[in-house]
Design a protein around this motif. Sequence first.
Motif, PDB file in Angstrom:
ATOM      1  N   THR A  48      -2.196   4.901 -21.201  1.00 22.10           N
ATOM      2  CA  THR A  48      -0.903   5.461 -20.796  1.00 22.10           C
ATOM      3  C   THR A  48      -0.860   5.681 -19.286  1.00 22.10           C
ATOM      4  N   PRO A  49       0.192   5.246 -18.605  1.00 18.22           N
ATOM      5  CA  PRO A  49       0.288   5.467 -17.153  1.00 18.22           C
ATOM      6  C   PRO A  49       0.242   6.956 -16.816  1.00 18.22           C
ATOM      7  N   VAL A  50      -0.562   7.310 -15.822  1.00 13.89           N
ATOM      8  CA  VAL A  50      -0.737   8.708 -15.438  1.00 13.89           C
ATOM      9  C   VAL A  50      -0.436   8.882 -13.952  1.00 13.89           C
ATOM     10  N   LEU A  51       0.482   9.816 -13.652  1.00 15.48           N
ATOM     11  CA  LEU A  51       0.743  10.239 -12.283  1.00 15.48           C
ATOM     12  C   LEU A  51       0.121  11.615 -12.117  1.00 15.48           C
ATOM     13  N   VAL A  52      -0.891  11.735 -11.242  1.00 13.70           N
ATOM     14  CA  VAL A  52      -1.549  13.020 -11.060  1.00 13.70           C
ATOM     15  C   VAL A  52      -0.910  13.778  -9.902  1.00 13.70           C
ATOM     16  N   LEU A  53      -0.853  15.102 -10.062  1.00 11.24           N
ATOM     17  CA  LEU A  53      -0.343  15.996  -9.038  1.00 11.24           C
ATOM     18  C   LEU A  53      -1.515  16.792  -8.485  1.00 11.24           C
ATOM     19  N   THR A  54      -1.622  16.874  -7.165  1.00 12.79           N
ATOM     20  CA  THR A  54      -2.704  17.632  -6.554  1.00 12.79           C
ATOM     21  C   THR A  54      -2.176  18.470  -5.405  1.00 12.79           C
ATOM     22  N   ALA A  55      -2.687  19.669  -5.288  1.00 10.51           N
ATOM     23  CA  ALA A  55      -2.289  20.539  -4.181  1.00 10.51           C
ATOM     24  C   ALA A  55      -3.104  20.268  -2.934  1.00 10.51           C
ATOM     25  N   ARG A  56      -4.122  19.412  -3.055  1.00  3.59           N
ATOM     26  CA  ARG A  56      -5.002  19.121  -1.938  1.00  3.59           C
ATOM     27  C   ARG A  56      -4.786  17.692  -1.468  1.00  3.59           C
ATOM     28  N   ASP A  57      -4.634  17.521  -0.151  1.00  7.58           N
ATOM     29  CA  ASP A  57      -4.316  16.212   0.407  1.00  7.58           C
ATOM     30  C   ASP A  57      -5.553  15.477   0.920  1.00  7.58           C
ATOM     31  N   ALA A  58      -6.751  15.985   0.618  1.00 11.70           N
ATOM     32  CA  ALA A  58      -7.968  15.328   1.079  1.00 11.70           C
ATOM     33  C   ALA A  58      -8.132  13.982   0.382  1.00 11.70           C
ATOM     34  N   VAL A  59      -8.619  12.993   1.113  1.00 12.28           N
ATOM     35  CA  VAL A  59      -8.827  11.662   0.546  1.00 12.28           C
ATOM     36  C   VAL A  59      -9.738  11.739  -0.668  1.00 12.28           C
ATOM     37  N   SER A  60     -10.777  12.584  -0.600  1.00 16.23           N
ATOM     38  CA  SER A  60     -11.723  12.679  -1.710  1.00 16.23           C
ATOM     39  C   SER A  60     -11.049  13.143  -2.988  1.00 16.23           C
ATOM     40  N   ASP A  61     -10.058  14.022  -2.887  1.00 15.05           N
ATOM     41  CA  ASP A  61      -9.345  14.495  -4.066  1.00 15.05           C
ATOM     42  C   ASP A  61      -8.492  13.384  -4.670  1.00 15.05           C
ATOM     43  N   ARG A  62      -7.838  12.602  -3.813  1.00  9.53           N
ATOM     44  CA  ARG A  62      -7.028  11.500  -4.328  1.00  9.53           C
ATOM     45  C   ARG A  62      -7.919  10.438  -4.960  1.00  9.53           C
ATOM     46  N   VAL A  63      -9.038  10.150  -4.312  1.00 12.32           N
ATOM     47  CA  VAL A  63      -9.968   9.154  -4.856  1.00 12.32           C
ATOM     48  C   VAL A  63     -10.507   9.611  -6.202  1.00 12.32           C
ATOM     49  N   ALA A  64     -10.823  10.905  -6.335  1.00 10.44           N
ATOM     50  CA  ALA A  64     -11.351  11.423  -7.599  1.00 10.44           C
ATOM     51  C   ALA A  64     -10.359  11.195  -8.727  1.00 10.44           C
ATOM     52  N   GLY A  65      -9.086  11.438  -8.467  1.00  7.42           N
ATOM     53  CA  GLY A  65      -8.070  11.226  -9.486  1.00  7.42           C
ATOM     54  C   GLY A  65      -7.955   9.773  -9.892  1.00  7.42           C
ATOM     55  N   LEU A  66      -7.962   8.882  -8.926  1.00  9.20           N
ATOM     56  CA  LEU A  66      -7.852   7.455  -9.226  1.00  9.20           C
ATOM     57  C   LEU A  66      -9.111   6.934  -9.914  1.00  9.20           C
ATOM     58  N   ASP A  67     -10.269   7.427  -9.493  1.00  7.91           N
ATOM     59  CA  ASP A  67     -11.512   7.019 -10.142  1.00  7.91           C
ATOM     60  C   ASP A  67     -11.564   7.490 -11.593  1.00  7.91           C
ATOM     61  N   ALA A  68     -10.901   8.601 -11.887  1.00  7.21           N
ATOM     62  CA  ALA A  68     -10.877   9.102 -13.262  1.00  7.21           C
ATOM     63  C   ALA A  68      -9.943   8.281 -14.142  1.00  7.21           C
ATOM     64  N   GLY A  69      -9.157   7.393 -13.528  1.00  6.98           N
ATOM     65  CA  GLY A  69      -8.293   6.509 -14.303  1.00  6.98           C
ATOM     66  C   GLY A  69      -6.816   6.704 -14.086  1.00  6.98           C
TER      67      GLY A  69
END
Length: 235
Positions: free
Chosen positions: A83-104
Amino acid sequence: MPGTPSTAPESSVLVVDDDPEVRAAVVDGLSIEGYTVRAAADGLQALSAVAADPPAAIVLDLAMPVLDGLAVCRRLREVGNRTPVLVLTARDAVSDRVAGLDAGADDYLVKPFALDELLARVRALLRRAAPAEPESELLSFADLRMDPRTRTGERGGVALEFTRTECTLLELFLRHPGQVLPREMIQERVWGADFGPESNSLAVYVGYLRRKLESGGGGRLLHTVHGIGYRLAER
Protein backbone atom coordinates in the motif's frame (compact mmCIF):
# COMPACT_ATOMS: atom_id res chain seq x y z
CA MET A 1 -8.24 25.66 -1.78
CA PRO A 2 -8.97 21.92 -2.06
CA GLY A 3 -10.21 20.63 -5.38
CA THR A 4 -13.61 19.18 -6.16
CA PRO A 5 -14.77 15.88 -4.68
CA SER A 6 -14.59 14.20 -8.09
CA THR A 7 -10.77 14.12 -7.93
CA ALA A 8 -10.78 10.97 -5.80
CA PRO A 9 -13.80 8.74 -6.46
CA GLU A 10 -14.07 5.71 -4.19
CA SER A 11 -10.46 5.88 -2.96
CA SER A 12 -9.91 5.04 0.69
CA VAL A 13 -7.18 6.60 2.82
CA LEU A 14 -6.09 5.68 6.33
CA VAL A 15 -4.79 8.63 8.37
CA VAL A 16 -2.55 7.71 11.32
CA ASP A 17 -1.45 10.44 13.74
CA ASP A 18 -1.51 10.68 17.53
CA ASP A 19 -2.13 14.45 17.43
CA PRO A 20 -5.95 14.81 17.36
CA GLU A 21 -5.86 18.26 15.77
CA VAL A 22 -3.56 17.21 12.93
CA ARG A 23 -5.50 13.98 12.46
CA ALA A 24 -8.84 15.81 12.28
CA ALA A 25 -7.53 18.42 9.84
CA VAL A 26 -6.13 15.78 7.48
CA VAL A 27 -9.28 13.65 7.70
CA ASP A 28 -11.46 16.68 6.93
CA GLY A 29 -9.30 17.76 4.00
CA LEU A 30 -9.29 14.31 2.43
CA SER A 31 -13.02 13.87 3.02
CA ILE A 32 -13.77 17.15 1.23
CA GLU A 33 -11.75 15.86 -1.72
CA GLY A 34 -14.06 12.85 -1.96
CA TYR A 35 -11.93 10.17 -0.29
CA THR A 36 -13.34 7.60 2.09
CA VAL A 37 -11.23 8.27 5.19
CA ARG A 38 -10.55 6.27 8.34
CA ALA A 39 -8.31 7.33 11.20
CA ALA A 40 -6.05 5.72 13.78
CA ALA A 41 -4.26 7.26 16.75
CA ASP A 42 -1.26 4.91 16.97
CA GLY A 43 0.62 2.22 15.11
CA LEU A 44 -1.22 -0.76 16.54
CA GLN A 45 -4.58 0.74 15.61
CA ALA A 46 -3.18 1.36 12.12
CA LEU A 47 -2.12 -2.27 11.61
CA SER A 48 -5.53 -3.47 12.81
CA ALA A 49 -7.30 -1.08 10.44
CA VAL A 50 -5.20 -2.22 7.47
CA ALA A 51 -5.87 -5.88 8.27
CA ALA A 52 -9.61 -5.30 8.62
CA ASP A 53 -10.07 -3.23 5.46
CA PRO A 54 -6.99 -2.45 3.33
CA PRO A 55 -6.92 1.21 2.23
CA ALA A 56 -5.75 2.55 -1.12
CA ALA A 57 -3.14 4.74 0.63
CA ILE A 58 -1.86 5.52 4.12
CA VAL A 59 -0.87 8.89 5.60
CA LEU A 60 1.40 7.89 8.48
CA ASP A 61 3.00 10.01 11.20
CA LEU A 62 6.45 8.77 12.23
CA ALA A 63 6.54 9.91 15.88
CA MET A 64 3.76 8.06 17.72
CA PRO A 65 3.38 6.19 21.00
CA VAL A 66 2.77 2.42 21.29
CA LEU A 67 4.19 1.67 17.82
CA ASP A 68 5.85 4.37 15.73
CA GLY A 69 5.45 4.96 12.02
CA LEU A 70 8.76 3.36 11.05
CA ALA A 71 7.78 0.12 12.77
CA VAL A 72 4.36 0.16 11.11
CA CYS A 73 5.89 0.67 7.68
CA ARG A 74 8.45 -2.11 8.20
CA ARG A 75 5.79 -4.57 9.38
CA LEU A 76 3.60 -3.86 6.36
CA ARG A 77 6.45 -4.35 3.93
CA GLU A 78 7.69 -7.50 5.71
CA VAL A 79 4.35 -9.22 5.05
CA GLY A 80 4.27 -8.06 1.43
CA ASN A 81 1.79 -5.22 1.85
CA ARG A 82 2.63 -2.65 -0.85
CA THR A 83 0.00 0.00 0.00
CA PRO A 84 1.39 3.46 -0.88
CA VAL A 85 2.55 5.25 2.27
CA LEU A 86 3.10 8.99 2.76
CA VAL A 87 5.00 9.55 6.01
CA LEU A 88 4.74 12.72 8.07
CA THR A 89 7.73 13.85 10.13
CA ALA A 90 8.30 16.84 12.37
CA ARG A 91 12.04 16.61 11.76
CA ASP A 92 13.60 17.86 8.53
CA ALA A 93 16.95 16.08 8.95
CA VAL A 94 18.03 14.02 5.94
CA SER A 95 18.57 11.01 8.21
CA ASP A 96 14.93 11.09 9.32
CA ARG A 97 13.65 11.21 5.75
CA VAL A 98 16.02 8.43 4.71
CA ALA A 99 14.87 6.28 7.64
CA GLY A 100 11.26 6.58 6.51
CA LEU A 101 12.05 5.69 2.91
CA ASP A 102 14.31 2.83 3.95
CA ALA A 103 11.45 1.44 6.03
CA GLY A 104 9.40 1.24 2.83
CA ALA A 105 7.57 4.57 2.63
CA ASP A 106 6.86 5.96 -0.82
CA ASP A 107 7.01 9.67 -0.04
CA TYR A 108 7.47 12.04 2.90
CA LEU A 109 6.17 15.40 4.05
CA VAL A 110 7.71 17.57 6.77
CA LYS A 111 5.51 19.19 9.43
CA PRO A 112 4.16 21.81 9.43
CA PHE A 113 2.77 21.31 5.94
CA ALA A 114 0.16 22.94 3.74
CA LEU A 115 -2.95 20.80 3.38
CA ASP A 116 -2.97 21.41 -0.37
CA GLU A 117 0.50 19.87 -0.63
CA LEU A 118 -0.55 16.80 1.33
CA LEU A 119 -3.57 16.37 -0.94
CA ALA A 120 -1.36 16.71 -4.01
CA ARG A 121 1.05 14.06 -2.72
CA VAL A 122 -1.79 11.65 -1.96
CA ARG A 123 -3.15 12.16 -5.48
CA ALA A 124 0.31 11.48 -6.91
CA LEU A 125 0.72 8.30 -4.84
CA LEU A 126 -2.64 6.97 -6.00
CA ARG A 127 -1.87 7.75 -9.63
CA ARG A 128 1.38 5.81 -9.41
CA ALA A 129 -0.46 2.93 -7.73
CA ALA A 130 -3.08 2.73 -10.48
CA PRO A 131 -3.66 -0.81 -11.78
CA ALA A 132 -1.94 -0.27 -15.13
CA GLU A 133 0.63 -3.03 -15.44
CA PRO A 134 4.30 -2.01 -15.57
CA GLU A 135 6.36 -3.01 -18.54
CA SER A 136 7.25 -6.68 -18.26
CA GLU A 137 10.80 -6.63 -19.54
CA LEU A 138 13.87 -6.39 -17.35
CA LEU A 139 15.44 -2.96 -17.77
CA SER A 140 19.21 -2.59 -17.79
CA PHE A 141 22.03 -0.13 -18.28
CA ALA A 142 25.72 -0.85 -17.79
CA ASP A 143 25.85 -3.19 -14.75
CA LEU A 144 22.44 -2.09 -13.43
CA ARG A 145 19.34 -4.27 -13.76
CA MET A 146 15.79 -3.47 -12.60
CA ASP A 147 12.44 -5.24 -12.77
CA PRO A 148 9.62 -2.63 -12.68
CA ARG A 149 7.06 -5.29 -11.71
CA THR A 150 8.74 -6.17 -8.43
CA ARG A 151 10.57 -2.85 -7.89
CA THR A 152 13.79 -4.79 -7.34
CA GLY A 153 17.15 -4.67 -9.05
CA GLU A 154 20.81 -5.52 -8.88
CA ARG A 155 24.08 -3.74 -9.48
CA GLY A 156 27.52 -5.25 -9.11
CA GLY A 157 26.11 -8.25 -7.27
CA VAL A 158 24.27 -6.07 -4.75
CA ALA A 159 20.52 -6.67 -4.54
CA LEU A 160 18.43 -3.48 -4.54
CA GLU A 161 14.87 -2.66 -3.53
CA PHE A 162 13.13 0.54 -4.56
CA THR A 163 10.15 2.46 -3.27
CA ARG A 164 7.33 3.15 -5.70
CA THR A 165 8.58 6.67 -6.41
CA GLU A 166 12.22 5.60 -6.77
CA CYS A 167 11.19 2.85 -9.18
CA THR A 168 9.09 5.20 -11.31
CA LEU A 169 11.97 7.69 -11.48
CA LEU A 170 14.64 5.10 -12.25
CA GLU A 171 12.45 3.46 -14.87
CA LEU A 172 12.18 6.80 -16.67
CA PHE A 173 15.99 7.10 -16.80
CA LEU A 174 16.42 3.46 -17.87
CA ARG A 175 14.04 4.00 -20.79
CA HIS A 176 16.03 7.05 -21.94
CA PRO A 177 19.70 6.12 -21.39
CA GLY A 178 22.23 8.77 -22.33
CA GLN A 179 19.56 11.43 -22.85
CA VAL A 180 19.47 14.65 -20.87
CA LEU A 181 16.03 14.75 -19.27
CA PRO A 182 14.84 18.24 -18.26
CA ARG A 183 13.72 18.67 -14.66
CA GLU A 184 10.26 19.85 -15.69
CA MET A 185 9.68 16.77 -17.85
CA ILE A 186 10.82 14.41 -15.10
CA GLN A 187 8.62 16.09 -12.49
CA GLU A 188 5.61 15.91 -14.79
CA ARG A 189 6.16 12.22 -15.60
CA VAL A 190 6.87 11.12 -12.02
CA TRP A 191 4.83 13.46 -9.83
CA GLY A 192 2.33 14.95 -12.26
CA ALA A 193 1.11 18.51 -12.64
CA ASP A 194 0.53 18.88 -8.89
CA PHE A 195 4.19 19.74 -8.35
CA GLY A 196 5.64 23.00 -9.58
CA PRO A 197 9.27 23.80 -10.44
CA GLU A 198 9.87 25.04 -6.89
CA SER A 199 9.49 21.52 -5.46
CA ASN A 200 12.75 19.90 -4.33
CA SER A 201 11.34 16.35 -4.51
CA LEU A 202 13.27 15.53 -7.68
CA ALA A 203 16.68 16.46 -6.27
CA VAL A 204 15.90 14.59 -3.05
CA TYR A 205 14.90 11.39 -4.85
CA VAL A 206 17.85 11.53 -7.22
CA GLY A 207 19.97 11.63 -4.07
CA TYR A 208 18.20 8.56 -2.68
CA LEU A 209 18.70 6.67 -5.93
CA ARG A 210 22.38 7.58 -6.06
CA ARG A 211 22.80 6.32 -2.50
CA LYS A 212 21.32 2.95 -3.42
CA LEU A 213 22.96 2.57 -6.82
CA GLU A 214 26.40 3.41 -5.42
CA SER A 215 26.05 1.36 -2.21
CA GLY A 216 28.21 -1.46 -3.56
CA GLY A 217 31.04 0.83 -4.61
CA GLY A 218 29.86 1.37 -8.17
CA GLY A 219 30.54 4.61 -9.98
CA ARG A 220 27.96 7.32 -10.53
CA LEU A 221 25.27 6.63 -13.13
CA LEU A 222 22.86 9.52 -12.49
CA HIS A 223 24.59 12.76 -13.48
CA THR A 224 23.42 16.31 -12.94
CA VAL A 225 23.36 18.49 -16.06
CA HIS A 226 23.48 21.92 -14.46
CA GLY A 227 20.69 24.24 -15.43
CA ILE A 228 18.82 21.52 -17.35
CA GLY A 229 18.22 18.24 -15.56
CA TYR A 230 19.74 14.77 -15.25
CA ARG A 231 21.25 12.06 -17.44
CA LEU A 232 21.81 8.31 -17.02
CA ALA A 233 25.34 7.61 -18.22
CA GLU A 234 28.50 5.78 -17.16
CA ARG A 235 30.42 9.07 -17.06
